[in-house]
Design an enzyme around this catalytic site. Sequence first.
Site, PDB file in Angstrom:
ATOM      1  N   ARG A  44       0.228 -14.297   1.181  1.00 16.09           N
ATOM      2  CA  ARG A  44      -0.046 -14.315   2.204  1.00 16.09           C
ATOM      3  C   ARG A  44      -1.371 -15.257   2.170  1.00 16.09           C
ATOM      4  O   ARG A  44      -2.497 -15.174   2.028  1.00 16.09           O
ATOM      5  CB  ARG A  44       0.026 -12.494   2.608  1.00 16.09           C
ATOM      6  CG  ARG A  44       0.858 -12.711   3.411  1.00 16.09           C
ATOM      7  CD  ARG A  44       1.024 -11.202   4.122  1.00 16.09           C
ATOM      8  NE  ARG A  44       1.243 -10.129   2.476  1.00 16.09           N
ATOM      9  CZ  ARG A  44       1.107  -9.094   3.117  1.00 16.09           C
ATOM     10  NH1 ARG A  44       1.937  -8.114   4.046  1.00 16.09           N
ATOM     11  NH2 ARG A  44       0.965  -7.780   1.938  1.00 16.09           N
ATOM     12  N   CYS A  73      -5.781  -9.721   3.404  1.00 13.51           N
ATOM     13  CA  CYS A  73      -6.744  -8.658   3.626  1.00 13.51           C
ATOM     14  C   CYS A  73      -8.219  -9.346   4.304  1.00 13.51           C
ATOM     15  O   CYS A  73      -7.993  -9.293   5.417  1.00 13.51           O
ATOM     16  CB  CYS A  73      -7.258  -7.660   2.860  1.00 13.51           C
ATOM     17  SG  CYS A  73      -5.452  -6.551   2.338  1.00 13.51           S
ATOM     18  N   THR A  92      -5.122  -0.230   7.188  1.00 17.97           N
ATOM     19  CA  THR A  92      -6.384  -0.620   7.754  1.00 17.97           C
ATOM     20  C   THR A  92      -6.908  -1.106   9.327  1.00 17.97           C
ATOM     21  O   THR A  92      -6.119  -1.394  10.087  1.00 17.97           O
ATOM     22  CB  THR A  92      -7.577  -2.217   6.895  1.00 17.97           C
ATOM     23  OG1 THR A  92      -7.593  -1.950   6.087  1.00 17.97           O
ATOM     24  CG2 THR A  92      -8.776  -2.611   7.731  1.00 17.97           C
ATOM     25  N   LYS A 113      -7.954 -11.339   7.244  1.00 16.94           N
ATOM     26  CA  LYS A 113      -7.762 -10.746   9.039  1.00 16.94           C
ATOM     27  C   LYS A 113      -8.942  -9.933   8.831  1.00 16.94           C
ATOM     28  O   LYS A 113      -8.699  -9.632  10.287  1.00 16.94           O
ATOM     29  CB  LYS A 113      -6.133 -10.641   9.028  1.00 16.94           C
ATOM     30  CG  LYS A 113      -5.626  -8.873   8.345  1.00 16.94           C
ATOM     31  CD  LYS A 113      -5.219  -7.707   8.277  1.00 16.94           C
ATOM     32  CE  LYS A 113      -4.537  -7.095   7.823  1.00 16.94           C
ATOM     33  NZ  LYS A 113      -5.688  -6.243   7.200  1.00 16.94           N
ATOM     34  N   VAL A 128       0.745  -1.469   0.125  1.00 15.86           N
ATOM     35  CA  VAL A 128       0.066   0.077   0.249  1.00 15.86           C
ATOM     36  C   VAL A 128       0.299   1.158   0.353  1.00 15.86           C
ATOM     37  O   VAL A 128       0.552   2.164  -1.034  1.00 15.86           O
ATOM     38  CB  VAL A 128      -1.158  -0.124   0.987  1.00 15.86           C
ATOM     39  CG1 VAL A 128      -1.209   1.399   2.018  1.00 15.86           C
ATOM     40  CG2 VAL A 128      -2.357  -1.191   1.108  1.00 15.86           C
ATOM     41  N   LYS A 136      -3.660 -14.851  -5.510  1.00 15.20           N
ATOM     42  CA  LYS A 136      -4.202 -14.577  -7.508  1.00 15.20           C
ATOM     43  C   LYS A 136      -3.717 -14.127  -8.258  1.00 15.20           C
ATOM     44  O   LYS A 136      -2.421 -13.626  -7.352  1.00 15.20           O
ATOM     45  CB  LYS A 136      -5.314 -12.903  -6.711  1.00 15.20           C
ATOM     46  CG  LYS A 136      -4.822 -12.060  -5.998  1.00 15.20           C
ATOM     47  CD  LYS A 136      -6.058 -10.688  -6.157  1.00 15.20           C
ATOM     48  CE  LYS A 136      -5.955  -9.727  -6.039  1.00 15.20           C
ATOM     49  NZ  LYS A 136      -6.677  -9.108  -5.865  1.00 15.20           N
ATOM     50  N   GLY A 145     -14.951 -21.488  -6.297  1.00 11.71           N
ATOM     51  CA  GLY A 145     -13.096 -21.351  -6.316  1.00 11.71           C
ATOM     52  C   GLY A 145     -12.260 -21.844  -5.036  1.00 11.71           C
ATOM     53  O   GLY A 145     -13.448 -22.617  -4.296  1.00 11.71           O
TER      54      GLY A 145
HETATM   55  P1  NAD Z   1       2.819  -5.098   4.020  1.00 14.72           P
HETATM   56  O1  NAD Z   1       3.662  -5.710   5.380  1.00 14.72           O
HETATM   57  O2  NAD Z   1       3.645  -4.974   2.532  1.00 14.72           O
HETATM   58  O3  NAD Z   1       4.333  -3.861   4.121  1.00 14.72           O
HETATM   59  C1  NAD Z   1       4.050  -2.339   5.689  1.00 14.72           C
HETATM   60  C2  NAD Z   1       5.654  -1.742   5.399  1.00 14.72           C
HETATM   61  O4  NAD Z   1       5.273  -1.510   6.732  1.00 14.72           O
HETATM   62  C3  NAD Z   1       6.459  -2.695   5.844  1.00 14.72           C
HETATM   63  O5  NAD Z   1       7.940  -2.591   4.776  1.00 14.72           O
HETATM   64  C4  NAD Z   1       7.070  -2.564   7.586  1.00 14.72           C
HETATM   65  O6  NAD Z   1       8.530  -3.000   7.919  1.00 14.72           O
HETATM   66  C5  NAD Z   1       6.838  -0.710   7.976  1.00 14.72           C
HETATM   67  N1  NAD Z   1       6.801  -0.592   8.974  1.00 14.72           N
HETATM   68  C6  NAD Z   1       5.960  -0.978  10.124  1.00 14.72           C
HETATM   69  N2  NAD Z   1       6.437  -0.160  11.206  1.00 14.72           N
HETATM   70  C7  NAD Z   1       7.084   0.919  10.117  1.00 14.72           C
HETATM   71  C8  NAD Z   1       7.582   1.932  11.140  1.00 14.72           C
HETATM   72  N3  NAD Z   1       7.465   2.268  12.798  1.00 14.72           N
HETATM   73  N4  NAD Z   1       8.323   2.380  10.280  1.00 14.72           N
HETATM   74  C9  NAD Z   1       8.414   2.602   9.037  1.00 14.72           C
HETATM   75  N5  NAD Z   1       7.829   1.322   8.193  1.00 14.72           N
HETATM   76  C10 NAD Z   1       7.354   0.192   9.450  1.00 14.72           C
HETATM   77  O7  NAD Z   1       1.493  -4.417   4.442  1.00 14.72           O
HETATM   78  P2  NAD Z   1       1.071  -3.813   3.024  1.00 14.72           P
HETATM   79  O8  NAD Z   1       0.055  -5.380   2.545  1.00 14.72           O
HETATM   80  O9  NAD Z   1       1.061  -2.240   2.348  1.00 14.72           O
HETATM   81  O10 NAD Z   1      -0.637  -3.750   4.030  1.00 14.72           O
HETATM   82  C11 NAD Z   1      -0.659  -2.121   5.042  1.00 14.72           C
HETATM   83  C12 NAD Z   1      -2.314  -1.786   5.533  1.00 14.72           C
HETATM   84  O11 NAD Z   1      -2.609  -1.255   4.227  1.00 14.72           O
HETATM   85  C13 NAD Z   1      -2.486  -2.900   5.981  1.00 14.72           C
HETATM   86  O12 NAD Z   1      -3.214  -2.727   7.457  1.00 14.72           O
HETATM   87  C14 NAD Z   1      -3.220  -3.517   5.232  1.00 14.72           C
HETATM   88  O13 NAD Z   1      -4.586  -4.109   6.059  1.00 14.72           O
HETATM   89  C15 NAD Z   1      -4.185  -2.164   4.399  1.00 14.72           C
HETATM   90  N6  NAD Z   1      -4.694  -2.401   2.950  1.00 14.72           N
HETATM   91  C16 NAD Z   1      -3.589  -3.524   2.335  1.00 14.72           C
HETATM   92  C17 NAD Z   1      -3.682  -3.515   1.105  1.00 14.72           C
HETATM   93  C18 NAD Z   1      -3.186  -4.813  -0.174  1.00 14.72           C
HETATM   94  O14 NAD Z   1      -4.022  -5.366  -1.457  1.00 14.72           O
HETATM   95  N7  NAD Z   1      -1.804  -5.445   0.681  1.00 14.72           N
HETATM   96  C19 NAD Z   1      -5.126  -3.374   0.329  1.00 14.72           C
HETATM   97  C20 NAD Z   1      -5.725  -2.380   1.567  1.00 14.72           C
HETATM   98  C21 NAD Z   1      -5.285  -2.336   2.393  1.00 14.72           C
END
Ligand code: NAD
Length: 433
Positions: free
Chosen positions: A328, A261, A121, A264, A11, A321, A254
Amino acid sequence: MKIAVIGTGYVGLVAGTCFADSGNDVTCVDIDERKIKALQSGVVPIYEPGLEELVKKNTRENRLSFTSNLTAAVGAAQVVFIAVGTPEGESGDADLRYVLEAAQQIGRALKQYTVVVDKSTVPVGTSDRVREAVAAVTKVEFDVVSNPEFLKEGAALDDFLKPDRVVIGTTSERARKVMAELYAPFVRTENPILFMDARSAELTKYAANAMLATRISFMNDMAALCEKVGADADAVRKGMGADRRIGYPFLFPGVGYGGSCFPKDVKALVATAREFGLELDLLRAVERTNERQKKLLLAKAVKHFGELAGKTFAVWGLAFKPKTDDMREAPSVELIEGLLGKGASVHCHDPVAEPVARRHFGDRIRYSAAPYDALQGAHALFLVTEWNEFRHPDFDRMKSLMVQPVVFDGRNVFDPKLMRERGFTYFGVGRAA
Ligand code: NAD
């Protein structure tokens, strides 16, 4: 505008890059030094179509940079996004450790009025907790805004650049103006920016994901019934989807939903409701159906073969997907662990997820760079992720490589009748055996 994005994952990296591409000056921050070093040298650590090119372009044009120095990035920013992970906690609730740590660090680094935006989220009420965490360590003025992200991995850039809607939760007029200006380039198609209170914004994200998960589990329940009564889930899907009140998306039977997402977020929503004395029975059923569905292909294989020990199985598709390398909660993981647990060997192929799979499975399974290589000596093929390149294979070549021409099609990619005509023993989801 000067922007800092805390957390450079799926994100944060997409959001930061897209904000840079619309002319802002963006610094992406992460605590993972290896990730930052890679990005500084132009290597994007995740697979997302089009992202590497856009990262390179904006880095070259000096609008996008990467650092592990949060203090400097936040101190210079007018808007700071929190985009860190919110993994599943011990009792299914969202673990807010990373969000609150980031909030504290942001608070200590503030230099002038700043809009602190929560993009992760997070459960209802988190914006209040973020506000408290920041306020506890600074006297500088700031606002907290909830701005949940709706992008889909595999189509993340398009989703971010042309969103169906942007949800912004704030009651501050000052913050609202900043956010409206920031998002103006992405809503030129007249799709709305929906302003609301922070709690509603936080809940909107969970409600949307829970609705999509519900459609998937609903269709998987219908598919299970189709198998019992001798109906065809694909025909039922088309018949339902043609009703405009229902529509086609997210009605494909499927192997269950996965990814970082849906699983969790459904759990976290159930946990939030429980905290407030409400039992969300519908969503608990959605989860139960999904757990059953993730075991479906293994159950079909056991029913067909009896003993799996000593047999070799090919798996096409590891990512949860297509068009992503994210594994994950991927259904492939549960299937492969199940096959290995029963003493079978697994030979797999995924167009992009092999490096991620290697981190999980190591040398417990074999990997092939090409789909046909994985079929060599296989007693059956499991198609788990519907990558486009699996849709029109050379079926004769497949048969010539396999010990037995058996296909478990977890995504109903192939036509059952044609498969039988081609000499395969074919099993789909919700299709007559
Ligand atoms: P991710 O695990 O890919 O990335 C999170 C990053 O944050 C990691 O690189 C980690 O090292 C970093 N981090 C943690 N603590 C930190 C700090 N104090 N300072 C700096 N960096 C730090 O996670 P993601 O998939 O990008 O998801 C992030 C959020 O967005 C979650 O809440 C997720 O539910 C939500 N979200 C994800 C998606 C998706 O498709 N992946 C879509 C919509 C919303």
